[in-house]
Design an enzyme around this catalytic site. Structure first.
Site, PDB file in Angstrom:
ATOM      1  N   CYS A 399       0.800  -1.224   0.000  1.00 29.12           N
ATOM      2  CA  CYS A 399       0.000   0.000   0.000  1.00 29.12           C
ATOM      3  C   CYS A 399       0.833   1.275   0.000  1.00 29.12           C
ATOM      4  O   CYS A 399       0.466   2.263  -0.628  1.00 29.12           O
ATOM      5  CB  CYS A 399      -0.981  -0.013   1.153  1.00 29.12           C
ATOM      6  SG  CYS A 399      -0.230  -0.367   2.725  1.00 29.12           S
ATOM      7  N   HIS A 443      -1.811   0.485   7.151  1.00 30.74           N
ATOM      8  CA  HIS A 443      -2.177   0.862   5.790  1.00 30.74           C
ATOM      9  C   HIS A 443      -1.707   2.281   5.518  1.00 30.74           C
ATOM     10  O   HIS A 443      -1.438   3.059   6.439  1.00 30.74           O
ATOM     11  CB  HIS A 443      -3.709   0.770   5.655  1.00 30.74           C
ATOM     12  CG  HIS A 443      -4.177   0.814   4.230  1.00 30.74           C
ATOM     13  ND1 HIS A 443      -3.672   0.007   3.250  1.00 30.74           N
ATOM     14  CD2 HIS A 443      -5.145   1.572   3.636  1.00 30.74           C
ATOM     15  CE1 HIS A 443      -4.281   0.260   2.115  1.00 30.74           C
ATOM     16  NE2 HIS A 443      -5.185   1.216   2.307  1.00 30.74           N
ATOM     17  N   ASP A 459      -7.878   5.924  -2.029  1.00 30.05           N
ATOM     18  CA  ASP A 459      -7.041   4.781  -1.657  1.00 30.05           C
ATOM     19  C   ASP A 459      -6.666   4.018  -2.907  1.00 30.05           C
ATOM     20  O   ASP A 459      -7.426   3.174  -3.382  1.00 30.05           O
ATOM     21  CB  ASP A 459      -7.791   3.880  -0.671  1.00 30.05           C
ATOM     22  CG  ASP A 459      -6.875   2.825  -0.086  1.00 30.05           C
ATOM     23  OD1 ASP A 459      -5.729   2.691  -0.572  1.00 30.05           O
ATOM     24  OD2 ASP A 459      -7.301   2.136   0.858  1.00 30.05           O
TER      25      ASP A 459
END
Lengths: 652, 324
Positions: A399, A443, A459
């Protein structure tokens, strides 16, 4: 007085139990010190080594304390004190000879248990602590009861007994004792033990964090639990790029929000991170603990979180408070110069072709979705122009790669953007109703400032691995099989086995209940509880409760004492006693040492009215007592009947 | 100044303790007799509790609070357990043998635990300051000896015994005082003295040898109690059973140990007579004893010797006065 051998063994057993739970906060070489100290004392026991003498002792103390000071850097804070305690324990073991030495050792051991509680108050730490107290108290018993067979077993039983007896009064004191304010400010840990997302993000950092199944925090919602895709736990906002690293700048305090109605009400129990950030959701409105709420919608505690911390967060999804100054705007466009030329060129090219920031953002998002990007815990290492390499060559990342690259693409196109790190999702424990967030939920995502809309959460990972956001990391990595690959035995691997999973969830719920209770029991909870319990808070009620608890502890013991000290008289002898007191009331006192037969004769010769009955009674009693082969059993009731007859005759 | 206060307090305390525990033949330790106070270790433990409490308050740590209160309750419960360890214990004592004044009187202490109980790590201190320890008193009674010096003849009763124990926690010390109603017979100190009137009265103590009949009447098998001087050792050397030489007792003259033969104070006289009795019985002679208020007919043997010595030991002492 010297100590029995069993005590020495018990102390050897105690050494690792005291050291291991604290090994994270003290220098590792203390393990060596413990092994050496144990070996030395064992050598002395075998007669192969001497106890350290005066000079050697001084050298040992000076050298080890010096090493400790040198290693820990400073004597401030809690860890040096704990390390010193542990060191003192080990050094004392080497010269353990007398009962007095052992007592000192035991007091230090109790203190070390308390120190363990300072670092963890979890359910397992509590159980370990209880076991340690049991064991240490057993050492205290063993050393004071001298050498005898089965000393260990006896000492453990005695210690268990007294600890069990102490529970009622302990609980009463625990609930009633007023929770005072600290007398003085105490330093907690000064270093070490930093976990969770940090204030700088390099490619690969979060991937590393995600290999750990350690607990990050638990969250209990007062209302309905939002779906996983909305659970973006914000820890830090990284808005400065230095080389390939994203860093956080100093948080700017935010003014308190005017008239908001927070729709999110969540209580969070945070494991120690060694950092100040507190995970929050959306736009935090208020926190139940003293904390700084920053303009970037993050929150920070006044000091590093060194022990389990619990707070309640009220937050709103209302984002109309977001503002951006012109000065800030330029800061949010900053990029480290001279890097990733390809990326920046691409950004400017696309932005030129597209009419609005929004369109450009969608285009980038689409790029991530269409290109063969691969979501992996094991991304290849990247060079100096990491983002270029990632976007155009490797296309494999975790991520932080996606968030970093996305933010860079935004900034290069002149759109203010920033990286947000924290945690995403979590596992709902249906038993406790709490959302459990672990380190592998760590994250990173992006936020983009769109004129008229304020900060918009983007995201990019969701474009590549939508499963990550919907179902969590395990699903997203199902294909790769890299989820927790370093800990093959973790219970989290066996989620699909119903029994193990149920057990795991129940255990987690239990430890959460414990932790939230033990951390949450402060002055307010106490006064609420006591006021409800006692219908008021008059001091006399507390006094009465304490007295009752005291009685509850002491009465059974007093009863046992009375029971063991009461004279043991058979029922027949008790009737005889009644008979003798009757006789003495009528002038016949049995002399000490006088036989019953003689007494009987004396009564008979005086010939009172009841002489016959008295004689019958004595005969019956003597028959019971002295008849060699009890031809006829004379019950106590029979004697009582004869006694009644005597009474009647004597009264008449 | 301070020390005089101290001694005054000490005597006052001793009187208090003594008034609470009269002399008894068998002392059972109960609440009336057992005293308890924290040991030095106990005070250190209290200090630990204080520090833990401060830590609990300063770090706002509920588990440390819990630990503190748990240990504090254990501390208070330790009083009961320490008391329980000694409660029910029975003490009794007896003198092992009569002694001569000036030599220590030995007593045997019997410790017996209460029904179904064990008492651990007991220490017995005598008034003289020496102490002995007993690891455990359980199902079987434990016996131990102690001695106290004597100075005067008569009945000697032992001084106070102190029984103490720190078990099972070492945080408290229980102790009890026992004045045990045992008595040792103390004979006068034997002293050589000149006999001032020799040969007067109904008999005298003639020099050794003149009255011993050397002629042999025969042998008989050894019986327990025969004087070693009469044993015919030669038969033993031959590998035969022990034989005793029988002598004609009737030929032997009786000796008397007479009060009037000795001068000096009462004690000096008694000491001299004591020595004389010892010599005569060592020679296995037949002798009698005459005191102003008592006469013991001539005889010999161990019993006779004991009877004579007891008469000397108790001469002129009322029973009440003999308690010292």
């Amino acid at each position: 007085m010297l100590i029995p051998r069993a005590v020495l063994l018990m102390i050897f057993g105690l050494m690792p139990v005291l050291l291991v739970p604290l090994i994270e906060v003290v220098p590792n070489w203390l393990i060596g010190v413990y092994l050496l100290a144990g070996a030395w004392r064992y050598g002395a026991y075998l007669g192969k080594a001497n106890y350290p003498k005066g000079g050697v002792k001084v050298v040992l103390v000076v050298v080890s304390i010096g090493a400790l000071g040198w290693d820990m850097g400073s004597w401030k804070g809690l860890e040096p004190m704990v390390a010193l305690l542990l060191l003192a324990f080990a050094l004392k073991v080497t010269e353990l000879v007398t009962v007095r030495d052992t007592l000192i050792l035991i007091l230090v051991a109790y203190f070390i248990v308390a120190a363990q509680f300072l670092f963890s108050q979890s359910l397992s730490a509590t159980f370990l602590g209880i076991a340690e107290i049991w064991w240490i108290t057993a050492v205290l018993v063993a050393v004071n009861c001298g050498t005898q067979p089965g000393l260990l077993r006896r000492a453990l039983r005695q210690s268990g007994t007294v600890l069990a007896q102490a529970i009622p009064l302990m609980l009463a004191l625990f609930f009633i004792f007023p929770r005072l304010d600290p007398f003085w400010a105490v330093p907690l840990q000064s270093s070490g033990g930093v976990t969770g997302v940090s204030d700088r993000m390099n490619p690969g950092d979060i991937a590393n964090l995600s290999r750990s199944a350690a607990l990050a925090f638990r969250a209990e919602f007062a209302g309905p639990i939002p779906p996983n895709r909305e659970l973006y736990w914000r820890a830090l906002v990284l808005d400065r790029q230095v080389g390939e690293t994203w860093r956080a700048s100093m948080p700017e305090p935010r003014r308190s929000l005017p008239d908001v109605s927070p729709e999110i009400d969540v209580s969070i129990t945070l494991e120690p991170t060694g950092q100040r950030w507190l995970p929050v959701l959306e736009t935090p409105a208020t926190l139940s603990m003293p904390a700084l709420i920053a303009k970037s919608n993050t929150a920070f505690a006044g000091a590093d979180i060194k022990s389990d911390t619990r707070y309640r967060l009220l937050a709103t999804r209302d984002d109309r408070f977001d503002t951006i100054h012109p000065l800030e705007r330029s800061r949010l466009l900053q990029l480290s110069p001279g890097r990733n030329p390809q990326t920046r060129a691409l950004a400017q090219q696309w932005r030129g072709q597209l009419p609005s920031d929004r369109d450009y953002m969608d285009a980038v998002f689409r790029y991530f979705r269409v290109q063969p990007f691969y979501y992996t815990l094991n991304p290849p290492t990247l060079g100096a122009n990491g983002v270029d390499e990632f976007l155009f060559t490797t296309q494999r990342g975790f991520c932080e790669h996606y968030a970093g690259a996305f933010t860079e693409l935004m900034r290069a196109a002149g759109i203010p953007a920033r990286v947000v790190t924290g945690y995403q999702g979590g596992e709902l424990n249906p038993v406790s109703g709490a959302v459990v967030v672990r380190q592998y939920d760590a994250h990173a995502w992006s936020e983009v400032w769109l004129e008229g809309q304020g900060w918009v959460r983007v995201d990019p990972t969701a474009a590549v691995a939508p499963d990550r956001i919907e179902y969590g990391l395990e699903q997203a990595l199902a294909e790769e099989g890299s989820f927790l690959e370093n800990t093959p035995l973790s219970a989290l691997h066996f989620k699909n086995i119903a029994l193990i999973n149920a057990l795991r969830l129940r255990l987690d719920a239990l430890s959460y209940e414990w932790q939230s209770w033990v951390l949450g029991f402060d002055r307010n909870t106490q006064s609420t509880l006591l006021t409800r319990l006692f219908q008021g808070n008059e001091p006399w009620k507390y006094a009465v409760t304490l007295a009752l608890a005291w009685a509850l502890v002491m009465l059974p013991l007093a009863f046992r004492l009375w029971w063991s000290e009461r004279p043991k008289v058979s029922p027949h002898d008790r009737v005889l006693g009644d008979f003798l007191s009757l006789m003495s009331r009528h002038g016949f006192v049995r002399e000490p040492g006088e036989s019953l037969a003689h007494f009987q004769g004396r009564i008979a010769s005086a010939n009172p009215r009841g002489a016959k009955e008295a004689s019958a009674f004595i005969n019956a009693y003597s028959a019971h007592q002295y008849q060699p082969n009890k031809a006829r059993y004379i019950a106590a009731s029979e004697l009582k009947r004869l006694l009644r007859e005597c009474k009647r005759r004597f009264k008449a | 100044m301070f020390s005089s206060w101290q001694t005054r307090w000490q005597t006052r305390w001793q009187r208090f303790f003594a008034s609470r525990s009269p002399r008894q033949a068998r002392v059972t330790l109960t609440q009336k007799r057992i005293y308890i106070l924290p040991t030095r270790g106990g005070f250190a433990f209290l200090l630990l509790l204080l520090v833990l409490l401060v830590a609990g308050i300063n770090y706002q740590n509920n588990l440390i609070y819990g630990l503190t209160f748990w240990l504090a309750t254990v501390f208070t419960l330790a009083t009961w357990h320490t008391y329980q360890n000694m409660a029910g214990l029975q003490l009794s004592a007896r003198a092992t043998a009569p002694v001569f004044a000036g030599s220590p009187a030995q007593f045997e202490l019997t410790l017996q635990a209460g029904v179904n109980k064990r008492s651990l790590q007991l220490a017995v201190h005598t008034a003289l300051g020496d102490s002995q320890s007993v690891a455990q008193v359980g199902d079987t009674p434990v016996r131990m000896l102690w001695a106290e010096p004597t100075t005067r003849r008569g009945w000697y009763k032992p001084e106070r015994l102190t029984l103490s124990s720190n078990a099972p926690f070492g945080l408290f010390r229980c102790w009890a005082y026992a004045w045990l109603d045992a008595r040792a017979l103390v004979y006068p100190r034997p002293v050589d003295a000149v006999i001032i009137i020799d040969g007067a009265g109904q008999g005298d103590t003639r020099p050794l040898g003149s009255t011993v009949t050397q002629e042999l009447d025969g042998f008989r098998p050894y019986r327990a109690g025969d004087h070693r001087k009469h044993i015919h050792w030669a038969t033993l050397a031959k590998g035969q059973p022990l034989q005793t030489r029988e002598q004609a007792l009737q030929h032997e003259n009786e000796s008397w140990v007479l009060w009037e033969h000795y001068s000096g104070t009462i004690e000096q006289r008694l000491s001299a007579m004591c020595q004389r009795v010892l010599i005569l019985s060592e020679q296995d002679k037949v002798f009698g004893l005459v005191l102003p208020d008592r006469q013991i007919t001539p005889s010999r043997g161990y019993e006779h010797r004991a009877q004579c010595l007891q008469a000397l030991a108790l001469y002129g002492l009322a029973e009440e006065r003999s308690q010292c």
